[in-house]
Structure formats: C-alpha cells, structure tokens
Enzyme design. Structure first.
Site, PDB file in Angstrom:
ATOM      1  N   ARG A  64      47.479  43.025  29.162  1.00 16.49           N
ATOM      2  CA  ARG A  64      46.674  42.067  28.402  1.00 16.49           C
ATOM      3  C   ARG A  64      47.507  41.539  27.249  1.00 16.49           C
ATOM      4  O   ARG A  64      47.824  42.267  26.314  1.00 16.49           O
ATOM      5  CB  ARG A  64      45.396  42.741  27.890  1.00 16.49           C
ATOM      6  N   ALA A  76      37.192  43.112  37.184  1.00 18.93           N
ATOM      7  CA  ALA A  76      36.380  42.182  36.395  1.00 18.93           C
ATOM      8  C   ALA A  76      36.976  40.796  36.453  1.00 18.93           C
ATOM      9  O   ALA A  76      38.142  40.612  36.807  1.00 18.93           O
ATOM     10  CB  ALA A  76      36.295  42.662  34.946  1.00 18.93           C
ATOM     11  N   GLU A  93      35.642  39.494  42.644  1.00 22.00           N
ATOM     12  CA  GLU A  93      36.641  40.157  41.800  1.00 22.00           C
ATOM     13  C   GLU A  93      37.001  41.533  42.341  1.00 22.00           C
ATOM     14  O   GLU A  93      38.169  41.932  42.316  1.00 22.00           O
ATOM     15  CB  GLU A  93      36.129  40.267  40.365  1.00 22.00           C
ATOM     16  N   GLU A  97      40.890  42.215  43.299  1.00 17.55           N
ATOM     17  CA  GLU A  97      41.678  43.135  42.475  1.00 17.55           C
ATOM     18  C   GLU A  97      41.900  44.504  43.104  1.00 17.55           C
ATOM     19  O   GLU A  97      42.853  45.187  42.746  1.00 17.55           O
ATOM     20  CB  GLU A  97      41.012  43.297  41.105  1.00 17.55           C
ATOM     21  N   GLU A 145      48.119  40.069  37.473  1.00 19.65           N
ATOM     22  CA  GLU A 145      47.605  40.890  38.571  1.00 19.65           C
ATOM     23  C   GLU A 145      48.713  41.366  39.514  1.00 19.65           C
ATOM     24  O   GLU A 145      48.498  42.264  40.315  1.00 19.65           O
ATOM     25  CB  GLU A 145      46.546  40.115  39.357  1.00 19.65           C
TER      26      GLU A 145
END
Length: 199
Positions: A64, A76, A93, A97, A145
């Site tokens: 992040r 998420a 999602e 993911e 990701e």
C-alpha cells in the site's frame, strides 16, 4: 446534542479523480456558527472474510503506497464497476485476488473506514463453501496485485494477530472480529446478502 442540524451552506471542489473527490464544505453548526470541513467523497468498497471448511480465513498481503508498506488484508476492492451490486463486487474481488469462488455469502458487518474526513463505506461479507476458480479462468494480476501473497490462517490466530497489532487494515480487523463473534453465536448475527445498507 440531540436534534442538532448540520446544514451544507457551500461547497468547493478541490480535486476530482476516478475513485474519490475532495471538497471543502462550509457547514452550519448547531451553535449558529459555520465551519469548513474538508471531505473525501469515495465510491465505496467491499471486503470478504472467506472461511474454508477448516475454519481458516483467506488473507492477502499487499503493498500500500500511502503507508509505504505491505499490509495483511481481506480480499477487497472498490465499487467502481457501473451497475454491479455489492455482493457481485465482493465475489469478483475474491476471485480476482485469491482464485476462489464461494457458494454461500452473507453480510457480516458494515463500516465507515474514516468518517472524520471520508464518506467511504465498506460492506464486509462472509463467504463460505469455497472452491477454486478453474486455472484457465483466473484473473491476470497487475501492479500491486502482481506480488500479492495469499495465505490461509486459522480465524482465531488471525484475530490474535490483529489484537497484537500485526494486522492493521480497518476492514480486515473489523471483519475478523465480526466473524469470530458471528461464529461463536452460531452465525445468528449474519444478515442476508441483499440486506440494505444502513443509513
């Protein structure tokens, strides 16, 4: 103060982007004065506590940029696909993911992630009866990701990690705590997948 009225008197847009807008709002206060509040208007998000048959929760570790670090989180994402409902976004999602689908989905908890300055609302779902997405249908991950780590952790262990400060993502902490409470109550607190958002 019960019955206090806060009225918008004026608004100046400071920034407009794909995910959020920033406004400076002039707000009437109950004492008769006004104050300026900077507000981030956010598209909203969903998160998923995905529990397998062994009672393990699926967590992702993702970089992040805003905090300059990797965080442990729930699968998420944003409500940024036009016309997509909340549960559909959550399942999308989860698949993108973690390469998982879920046959059973319930509403676990709703939260405002940072109401002091942002309108962002996050609905956290509980997903069970998990199955693998077929290899040829899996999402091609990019950007942050691309190096996302996916793991499964015993739900109680994940809560212990949150309480120890090792998991700090707000939706993740709220989702884990809500999942343990719901589990310990025999899943009675769960709401149906189409439950309306609280006001």
């Amino acid at each position: 103060m019960t019955g206090a009225r806060y009225e918008l008197r004026g608004r100046t847009e400071r920034f407009a982007g794909r995910i959020f807008q920033v406004f400076s709002d002039e707000v009437a206060m109950p004492d008769g004065g006004t104050a300026v509040r900077d507000v981030v208007r956010h598209v909203g998000a969903v998160a998923v506590v995905a529990l397998d048959d062994a009672g393990r929760v699926v967590l992702v570790r993702q970089y992040r940029h805003a905090v300059g670090d990797y965080l442990w989180e729930l699968p998420a994402g944003l409500m940024d696909v036009h016309g997509e409902d909340l549960a559909g976004a959550a399942l999308r999602e989860l698949a993108e993911e973690t390469d998982l689908t879920a046959a059973r989905v319930d509403v676990l908890v709703d939260l405002h992630s940072s109401p002091g300055f942002s309108s962002e609302r996050v609905r956290v779902f509980l997903a069970r009866d998990l199955a693998e997405v077929p290899t040829d249908q899996r999402h091609d991950r990019h950007d942050e990701e691309a190096d996302m780590q996916v793991t499964r952790v015993d739900l109680d262990e994940a809560v212990a990690r949150a309480l120890a400060g090792e998991i700090t993502n707000a939706a993740c902490v709220a989702g884990l705590l809500a999942a343990v409470r719901a589990r310990d109550a025999g899943w009675a607190p769960l709401r149906p997948v189409d439950a309306p958002l609280p006001r």
